[in-house]
Design a protein around this motif. Sequence first.
Motif, PDB file in Angstrom:
ATOM      1  N   ARG A  86      29.436  47.755  30.399  1.00  0.00           N
ATOM      2  CA  ARG A  86      28.273  48.301  30.053  1.00  0.00           C
ATOM      3  C   ARG A  86      28.517  49.665  29.312  1.00  0.00           C
ATOM      4  O   ARG A  86      27.610  49.677  28.076  1.00  0.00           O
ATOM      5  CB  ARG A  86      27.722  48.741  31.569  1.00  0.00           C
ATOM      6  CG  ARG A  86      26.431  49.808  31.351  1.00  0.00           C
ATOM      7  CD  ARG A  86      25.110  49.091  30.958  1.00  0.00           C
ATOM      8  NE  ARG A  86      24.230  49.955  30.667  1.00  0.00           N
ATOM      9  CZ  ARG A  86      24.005  51.006  29.775  1.00  0.00           C
ATOM     10  NH1 ARG A  86      24.796  50.933  28.608  1.00  0.00           N
ATOM     11  NH2 ARG A  86      22.845  51.810  29.574  1.00  0.00           N
ATOM     12  N   LEU A  97      18.604  42.029  34.209  1.00  0.00           N
ATOM     13  CA  LEU A  97      18.932  43.315  35.010  1.00  0.00           C
ATOM     14  C   LEU A  97      18.111  44.583  34.545  1.00  0.00           C
ATOM     15  O   LEU A  97      17.496  45.547  35.359  1.00  0.00           O
ATOM     16  CB  LEU A  97      20.498  43.655  34.982  1.00  0.00           C
ATOM     17  CG  LEU A  97      20.751  44.798  35.562  1.00  0.00           C
ATOM     18  CD1 LEU A  97      20.699  45.119  37.050  1.00  0.00           C
ATOM     19  CD2 LEU A  97      22.337  45.245  35.250  1.00  0.00           C
ATOM     20  N   ALA A  98      18.031  44.805  33.112  1.00  0.00           N
ATOM     21  CA  ALA A  98      17.370  45.857  32.604  1.00  0.00           C
ATOM     22  C   ALA A  98      15.685  45.713  32.843  1.00  0.00           C
ATOM     23  O   ALA A  98      15.181  46.631  33.045  1.00  0.00           O
ATOM     24  CB  ALA A  98      17.485  45.810  31.122  1.00  0.00           C
ATOM     25  N   ALA A 139      14.362  44.020  35.439  1.00  0.00           N
ATOM     26  CA  ALA A 139      14.209  44.737  36.852  1.00  0.00           C
ATOM     27  C   ALA A 139      14.451  46.191  36.993  1.00  0.00           C
ATOM     28  O   ALA A 139      13.596  46.694  38.014  1.00  0.00           O
ATOM     29  CB  ALA A 139      15.349  43.736  37.726  1.00  0.00           C
ATOM     30  N   GLN A 140      15.057  46.747  36.564  1.00  0.00           N
ATOM     31  CA  GLN A 140      15.442  48.291  36.574  1.00  0.00           C
ATOM     32  C   GLN A 140      14.219  48.935  36.202  1.00  0.00           C
ATOM     33  O   GLN A 140      13.625  49.620  36.743  1.00  0.00           O
ATOM     34  CB  GLN A 140      16.433  48.659  35.924  1.00  0.00           C
ATOM     35  CG  GLN A 140      18.013  48.330  36.617  1.00  0.00           C
ATOM     36  CD  GLN A 140      19.219  48.443  35.749  1.00  0.00           C
ATOM     37  OE1 GLN A 140      19.151  48.743  34.435  1.00  0.00           O
ATOM     38  NE2 GLN A 140      20.270  48.589  36.125  1.00  0.00           N
ATOM     39  N   ARG A 141      13.572  48.304  34.985  1.00  0.00           N
ATOM     40  CA  ARG A 141      12.477  49.155  34.435  1.00  0.00           C
ATOM     41  C   ARG A 141      11.298  49.036  35.195  1.00  0.00           C
ATOM     42  O   ARG A 141      10.310  49.985  35.385  1.00  0.00           O
ATOM     43  CB  ARG A 141      12.264  48.563  32.973  1.00  0.00           C
ATOM     44  CG  ARG A 141      13.312  49.127  31.916  1.00  0.00           C
ATOM     45  CD  ARG A 141      12.493  48.730  30.548  1.00  0.00           C
ATOM     46  NE  ARG A 141      12.694  47.452  30.288  1.00  0.00           N
ATOM     47  CZ  ARG A 141      13.760  46.570  29.485  1.00  0.00           C
ATOM     48  NH1 ARG A 141      14.737  47.453  29.403  1.00  0.00           N
ATOM     49  NH2 ARG A 141      13.637  45.494  29.497  1.00  0.00           N
ATOM     50  N   GLY A 161      11.462  48.579  38.443  1.00  0.00           N
ATOM     51  CA  GLY A 161      11.410  49.152  39.851  1.00  0.00           C
ATOM     52  C   GLY A 161      11.838  48.018  40.808  1.00  0.00           C
ATOM     53  O   GLY A 161      11.541  48.263  42.215  1.00  0.00           O
ATOM     54  N   ASP A 162      12.096  46.595  40.355  1.00  0.00           N
ATOM     55  CA  ASP A 162      12.224  45.671  41.148  1.00  0.00           C
ATOM     56  C   ASP A 162      13.678  45.809  41.973  1.00  0.00           C
ATOM     57  O   ASP A 162      14.814  45.136  41.078  1.00  0.00           O
ATOM     58  CB  ASP A 162      12.254  44.304  40.538  1.00  0.00           C
ATOM     59  CG  ASP A 162      11.833  43.044  41.363  1.00  0.00           C
ATOM     60  OD1 ASP A 162      12.601  43.266  42.482  1.00  0.00           O
ATOM     61  OD2 ASP A 162      11.253  42.124  41.157  1.00  0.00           O
ATOM     62  N   VAL A 163      13.866  46.309  43.090  1.00  0.00           N
ATOM     63  CA  VAL A 163      15.313  46.598  43.610  1.00  0.00           C
ATOM     64  C   VAL A 163      15.994  45.317  43.665  1.00  0.00           C
ATOM     65  O   VAL A 163      17.056  45.144  43.552  1.00  0.00           O
ATOM     66  CB  VAL A 163      15.213  47.509  44.769  1.00  0.00           C
ATOM     67  CG1 VAL A 163      16.262  47.788  45.569  1.00  0.00           C
ATOM     68  CG2 VAL A 163      14.412  48.916  44.627  1.00  0.00           C
ATOM     69  N   ALA A 167      17.141  43.387  40.397  1.00  0.00           N
ATOM     70  CA  ALA A 167      18.197  44.272  39.902  1.00  0.00           C
ATOM     71  C   ALA A 167      19.458  43.772  40.531  1.00  0.00           C
ATOM     72  O   ALA A 167      20.393  43.509  39.942  1.00  0.00           O
ATOM     73  CB  ALA A 167      17.800  45.754  39.907  1.00  0.00           C
ATOM     74  N   ASN A 168      19.530  44.174  42.097  1.00  0.00           N
ATOM     75  CA  ASN A 168      20.648  43.700  42.710  1.00  0.00           C
ATOM     76  C   ASN A 168      21.189  42.328  42.565  1.00  0.00           C
ATOM     77  O   ASN A 168      22.235  41.905  42.521  1.00  0.00           O
ATOM     78  CB  ASN A 168      20.519  44.140  44.154  1.00  0.00           C
ATOM     79  CG  ASN A 168      21.747  43.926  45.034  1.00  0.00           C
ATOM     80  OD1 ASN A 168      21.662  42.988  45.927  1.00  0.00           O
ATOM     81  ND2 ASN A 168      22.737  44.558  45.026  1.00  0.00           N
TER      82      ASN A 168
END
Length: 395
Positions: A274, A327-328, A330-332, A334-336, A339-340
């Motif tokens: 990353r 991943l990005a 989900a992070q934007r 707020g889907d925890v 993202a995990n």
Amino acid sequence: MTAGPSKDAVKAALTTQALETPSWAYGNSGTRFKVFAQPGVPRTTREKLDDAARVHAHTGVAPAVALHIPWDRVDDYGALAEYARERGLRLGAINANVFQDDDYRLGSVTNPDPAIRRKAVAHLLECVDVMDATGSKDLKLWFSDGTNYPGQDDLRDRQERLAEALRTVYDRLGDDQRMLLEYKLFEPAFYATDVPDWGTAYAHCLKLGPKAQVVVDTGHHAPGTNIEFIVATLLREGRLGGFDFNSRFYADDDLMVGAADPFQLFRIMYEVVRGGGFAAGTPDAPGVAFMLDQCHNIEAKIPAIIRSVMNVQEATAKALLVDVEALADAQRSGDVLAANGALMDAYSTDVRPLLAEVREDLGLAPDPLGAYERSGWQERIVKERVGGVQAGWGA
């Protein structure tokens, strides 16, 4: 496979990987209680290089060997570098040793005795001379310096002495050479270690200049430390010089990397990818040095190192497979869980078939351990390396 990068892109990235094996891992080692000798262990640095060449021949990604001075002291370092080149290797980091001398009972470069400090600095400068002779680019420094009792010495004065010594050595480095400063939470100093954490190492490196970088030894932290956070931060600051990969259950166990917590190794390698640390370095911005620092006390040396290289390869392959776009997203949002899940999908992927293909594309056997077992090298060295003094650090 996850839906992230293409298989060809991941394979192409994996072929660029280069790991550095430690010369001392081929010798005898143990605990402070006992060193267990094994048949066939190298007696000379050249025999260590012979074994390292076998690791590289079967894995294709271990072309460098770190040296430890004086454990690997020879009369002609240029000839040693040529010996390595003839075997498809290069000499990597030069590791100094300022912890195995009676004079260093109260410290080396931070010792209150100026004569002992001068002796320690002279050894560090000798290691830079070795770098000049071998073409090595990295000087790796770890100090056992510290105190066992409150009041034993002045903590601020010891930091001043450390800074002075580091500056002397830093100024001696060539334009294409680096200083890699390692840290360790404790041991053998039990009250205060002079370079106990990444922040102390980073602070000294900042004052020294861009040729000073921090080394992260994965066994040198307090339990529960988020090592991938340290990696991400140092990469962001452009100060991650390299790794000493190993594994630990309790303290600095120096077990095979990935043995205790392979998920942690994956998380670390994801942050490396990353943060751009996996990309090849340039003369102006050398890349991250991926080094092993392990002691194989009861297991066979060469197979253990091969297995360690394979563990790093597997963690790297999984890190490269992360679907960074998912991943990005989900992070934007707020889907925890999503993202995990993006990380867990990559980690759960069986990358062994992919790595077998990578090795076959390189003209190697898909199973390095099996290839080594069939090579007959272990039987040969047991038969031939009889007599003399086996290499090791003694305990």
